[in-house]
Design a protein around this motif. Structure first.
Motif, mmCIF file in Angstrom:
data_model
loop_
_atom_site.group_PDB
_atom_site.id
_atom_site.type_symbol
_atom_site.label_atom_id
_atom_site.label_comp_id
_atom_site.label_asym_id
_atom_site.label_seq_id
_atom_site.Cartn_x
_atom_site.Cartn_y
_atom_site.Cartn_z
ATOM 1 N N GLN A 64 0.834 -1.195 0.000
ATOM 2 C CA GLN A 64 0.000 0.000 0.000
ATOM 3 C C GLN A 64 0.877 1.258 0.000
ATOM 4 O O GLN A 64 0.634 2.202 -0.749
ATOM 5 C CB GLN A 64 -0.932 0.007 1.214
ATOM 6 C CG GLN A 64 -1.883 1.168 1.228
ATOM 7 C CD GLN A 64 -2.863 1.098 2.389
ATOM 8 O OE1 GLN A 64 -2.815 0.207 3.233
ATOM 9 N NE2 GLN A 64 -3.755 2.054 2.443
ATOM 10 N N LEU A 65 1.912 1.272 0.827
ATOM 11 C CA LEU A 65 2.844 2.401 0.854
ATOM 12 C C LEU A 65 3.613 2.506 -0.461
ATOM 13 O O LEU A 65 3.798 3.604 -0.997
ATOM 14 C CB LEU A 65 3.809 2.264 2.031
ATOM 15 C CG LEU A 65 3.192 2.388 3.425
ATOM 16 C CD1 LEU A 65 4.176 1.906 4.484
ATOM 17 C CD2 LEU A 65 2.755 3.822 3.698
ATOM 18 N N ALA A 118 8.383 1.553 8.967
ATOM 19 C CA ALA A 118 8.109 2.350 10.167
ATOM 20 C C ALA A 118 6.661 2.145 10.567
ATOM 21 O O ALA A 118 5.767 2.116 9.715
ATOM 22 C CB ALA A 118 8.370 3.831 9.883
ATOM 23 N N ARG A 119 6.436 2.033 11.869
ATOM 24 C CA ARG A 119 5.086 1.855 12.403
ATOM 25 C C ARG A 119 4.837 2.902 13.474
ATOM 26 O O ARG A 119 5.736 3.251 14.233
ATOM 27 C CB ARG A 119 4.907 0.459 12.976
ATOM 28 C CG ARG A 119 5.019 -0.617 11.907
ATOM 29 C CD ARG A 119 4.708 -2.012 12.450
ATOM 30 N NE ARG A 119 4.743 -2.974 11.364
ATOM 31 C CZ ARG A 119 3.765 -3.180 10.491
ATOM 32 N NH1 ARG A 119 2.638 -2.488 10.606
ATOM 33 N NH2 ARG A 119 3.887 -4.054 9.527
ATOM 34 N N GLY A 175 5.510 4.252 6.890
ATOM 35 C CA GLY A 175 6.608 4.624 6.014
ATOM 36 C C GLY A 175 7.549 3.463 5.779
ATOM 37 O O GLY A 175 7.483 2.441 6.457
ATOM 38 N N PHE A 176 8.406 3.632 4.779
ATOM 39 C CA PHE A 176 9.429 2.625 4.505
ATOM 40 C C PHE A 176 10.683 3.306 3.983
ATOM 41 O O PHE A 176 10.654 4.462 3.557
ATOM 42 C CB PHE A 176 8.946 1.561 3.509
ATOM 43 C CG PHE A 176 8.692 2.065 2.111
ATOM 44 C CD1 PHE A 176 9.733 2.400 1.256
ATOM 45 C CD2 PHE A 176 7.401 2.193 1.638
ATOM 46 C CE1 PHE A 176 9.494 2.863 -0.030
ATOM 47 C CE2 PHE A 176 7.152 2.646 0.348
ATOM 48 C CZ PHE A 176 8.203 2.983 -0.487
ATOM 49 N N VAL A 201 6.886 8.295 3.281
ATOM 50 C CA VAL A 201 6.105 8.436 4.516
ATOM 51 C C VAL A 201 4.669 8.716 4.106
ATOM 52 O O VAL A 201 4.415 9.540 3.220
ATOM 53 C CB VAL A 201 6.661 9.577 5.395
ATOM 54 C CG1 VAL A 201 5.785 9.802 6.612
ATOM 55 C CG2 VAL A 201 8.094 9.272 5.810
ATOM 56 N N ALA A 202 3.731 8.032 4.736
ATOM 57 C CA ALA A 202 2.309 8.229 4.432
ATOM 58 C C ALA A 202 1.971 9.712 4.586
ATOM 59 O O ALA A 202 2.391 10.346 5.555
ATOM 60 C CB ALA A 202 1.452 7.381 5.362
#
Length: 146
Positions: A17-18, A53-54, A62-63, A86-87
């Motif tokens: 999704q990201l 990232a959570r 994010g990733f 990052v979302a």
């Protein structure tokens, strides 16, 4: 509080999704085959590396993806931060900074000489962060598609 951990197979759906948000941001598209191969290579954590990232609720926000490579100006390696996302609803909250710090820590642990990355000149939001955590080099990027 943001937590960051290496990507695992269980992260696939949230990462995807990201990833799709990242591709949309850059107005890019990839085949499902390339996306699947990318995730598999990131999870293998061999040549390509990835982390997710959570937020405090465990939601993926994010990733970051990176790789290390030999370099001619050092006896060690350089670490190239290839993708950072990052979302949109969490930007400005320190996630991007934390992801960059994570890569920096991994690069330092691996003995890399530096971490570097590229972004589009119009990506002003990200560039504001990058100007705070890194030094602009003034280099202009060129490429030849093959």
């Amino acid at each position: 509080m943001t937590t960051i951990a290496p990507l695992t197979p269980a992260d696939h759906d949230e990462w995807l999704q990201l990833w799709n948000g990242y591709l949309t941001f850059y107005e890019a598209s990839l085949t499902d085959e390339v996306t699947a191969a990318t995730f598999a290579r990131l999870v293998a954590d061999d040549e390509l590396h990835g982390a997710i990232a959570r937020d405090e609720n465990g939601r993926a926000v994010g990733f970051v993806h990176w790789l290390s490579h030999p370099a001619t100006w050092t006896t060690s390696t350089y670490t190239y931060l290839e993708d950072l996302f990052v979302a949109p609803d969490t930007r400005g909250g320190g996630v991007g900074r934390a992801l960059i710090a994570y890569v920096r820590g991994r690069a330092e642990s691996a003995g890399s000489h530096k971490v570097y990355w590229l972004t589009h000149e119009t990506n002003t939001t990200a560039r504001a962060l990058y100007d705070r955590v890194a030094t602009g080099t003034g280099f202009v990027h060129y490429e030849i598609g093959l």
